[in-house]
Design an enzyme around this catalytic site. Structure first.
Site, PDB file in Angstrom:
ATOM      1  N   GLU A 264      -8.739   9.443   5.737  1.00  0.00           N
ATOM      2  CA  GLU A 264      -8.954   7.998   5.561  1.00  0.00           C
ATOM      3  C   GLU A 264     -10.000   7.691   4.489  1.00  0.00           C
ATOM      4  O   GLU A 264      -9.941   6.662   3.840  1.00  0.00           O
ATOM      5  CB  GLU A 264      -9.381   7.351   6.885  1.00  0.00           C
TER       6      GLU A 264
ATOM      7  N   GLU B 236       0.861  -1.195   0.000  1.00  0.00           N
ATOM      8  CA  GLU B 236       0.000   0.000   0.000  1.00  0.00           C
ATOM      9  C   GLU B 236       0.883   1.225   0.000  1.00  0.00           C
ATOM     10  O   GLU B 236       1.834   1.300   0.769  1.00  0.00           O
ATOM     11  CB  GLU B 236      -0.845   0.097   1.290  1.00  0.00           C
TER      12      GLU B 236
ATOM     13  N   LYS C  57     -14.939   4.141   5.953  1.00  0.00           N
ATOM     14  CA  LYS C  57     -13.707   3.967   6.720  1.00  0.00           C
ATOM     15  C   LYS C  57     -13.723   4.899   7.925  1.00  0.00           C
ATOM     16  O   LYS C  57     -14.014   6.091   7.799  1.00  0.00           O
ATOM     17  CB  LYS C  57     -12.484   4.287   5.849  1.00  0.00           C
TER      18      LYS C  57
ATOM     19  N   GLU D 119     -13.565   5.603   0.099  1.00  0.00           N
ATOM     20  CA  GLU D 119     -14.446   4.647   0.792  1.00  0.00           C
ATOM     21  C   GLU D 119     -15.108   5.334   1.983  1.00  0.00           C
ATOM     22  O   GLU D 119     -14.450   5.636   2.975  1.00  0.00           O
ATOM     23  CB  GLU D 119     -13.620   3.441   1.239  1.00  0.00           C
TER      24      GLU D 119
END
Ligand SMILES: *[C@@H]1O[C@H](CO)[C@@H](O)[C@H](O)[C@H]1NC(C)=O
Length: 376
Positions: A328, A267, A322, A319
């Site tokens: 985030e 990542e 999250k 997203e």
């Protein structure tokens, strides 16, 4: 005499080009993390063109989602599926690991190209003794299951670490793992040597920048021109933080005696939005970080200590489910409605998809290969 020397020099050159032909184009590769912590994400079939548009050839899941794995049949995209930390203790049992591999991996082969199984995510740094103690046993059971199914040569078994496993990362030559994890790291690295699988680690220069923005040059973290620094031991020059972090991991692995295990980045990414105190989380910085990174992968850049870039960008989508600070939920290259959050630029002023660059590179290579064969 002279012509013989030229001739032999020439044939070795041709031989070199021929030998390099298949390897050059496969040195670096771009992957994308396909996270699903959103309640508004598109159908998997609609996601295929998005992955192709950024030139990614690989995708990584945080589970083994059946809809996604079926939808990507015959697309040629390579998948890394994952086993959650909560399954580690049960899958340390060889029989349960075999059952898991049969139903979550083997079922989709060969139509869906699954080439990796990520066993657990950031396990060691979560300080959960049960998970940590079951990590290597689970990796071994999953590998044994692949061996018994004849799949061990086509699927790598690995785990992803947090950069928090490092005691020191600066300078890169002084990279070392935290003493607390040493025994686990030795077992994991031995597993990589025995099975030929790579070491994966999550790396976010963004977090380092966010915690001390006044001390770090933003250009150094965004791969923009800057003076960099010289590692006093190796005398190598580092002009970006990601390369320094990768080489610190390289040094830590070498220090334990496992030089040669390849390092991949499971990542890395940059958020396009953040809370007021999240310095650096802007659209412009995210566009620079990810564009420059994709460009370096397309150019087969290697770190000063020689590590290839084998990278999964985090993440495909913003997203919304999250938890944590605003950043985030804003690491995505795409909005849930499939619109790009920003355009990924390969060179100043021009927007191209990196697959175009890859095609161009392969064409040049192909030309050299054909030319060498013709001359021979
Ligand atoms: C497994 O990892 C090794 C080492 O990085 C690599 O050479 C190989 O291509 C990988 N295998 C697959 C199936 O991706």
């Amino acid at each position: 005499m002279e012509s013989l020397r030229i001739k032999s020099l020439f044939s070795s050159l041709v031989l070199f080009v021929l030998v390099s032909c298949p390897t050059l184009s496969s040195a670096a590769s771009l992957g994308i993390n396909y996270g699903q912590l959103g309640d508004n994400l598109p159908q998997p079939t609609d996601v295929i063109p998005l992955i192709n548009s950024i030139g990614a050839t690989k995708a990584k899941l945080y589970d083994a989602n059946p809809q996604i794995l079926s939808a990507f049949a015959n697309t040629g995209i390579e998948f890394m599926v994952a086993i959650g930390n909560n399954l580690l203790s049960s899958l340390s049992d060889p029989q349960q690991a075999l059952t898991w591999v049969k139903s979550n991996v083997q079922t989709y082969l060969p139509a869906t190209k699954i080439t990796g199984i990520m066993v657990g995510n950031e396990v060691l740094t979560l300080n959960n003794a049960e998970w940590s103690n079951n990590l290597v046993p689970a990796m071994k059971s999953v590998y044994a299951a692949l061996v018994s199914l004849g799949l061990d040569k086509s699927i790598n078994v690995t785990t992803a670490h947090s950069l928090d496993i490092m005691e020191s990362t600066y300078p890169p030559s002084a990279g070392a793992f935290k003493q607390d994890y040493k025994v686990y790291m030795q077992a994991i690295l031995s597993f990589h040597v025995q099975t030929g699988s790579p070491f994966y680690i999550n790396m976010y220069p963004f977090f380092a920048y966010k915690s001390s923005p006044s001390e770090i040059d933003i250009n150094y973290v965004l791969f923009e021109p800057n003076n960099g620094f010289v590692d006093p031991t190796t005398k190598l020059v580092y002009d970006n933080m990601l390369f320094a972090q990768i080489d610190a991991v390289y040094s830590a692995i070498t220090l334990l005696g496992y030089k040669g295990v390849s390092i991949c980045e499971s990542e890395t990414g940059w958020p396009s939005k953040g809370d007021a105190d999240e310095v650096g989380a802007t659209l412009d910085n995210a566009a620079k970080y990810n564009s420059n990174l994709i460009k370096m992968v397309a150019e087969n850049k290697v770190t000063p200590l020689g590590s290839d870039l084998d990278i999964y960008i985090f993440a495909l989508f913003n997203e919304d489910m999250k938890p944590g600070p605003t950043s985030e939920r804003n690491f995505g290259l795409f909005q849930p409605d499939k619109m790009p959050v920003y355009s990924v630029r390969l060179t100043d002023g021009i927007t191209v998809s990196s697959s175009a660059v890859k095609r161009y590179n392969s064409l040049i290579l192909l030309f050299f290969c054909i030319a060498s064969i013709a001359i021979l």
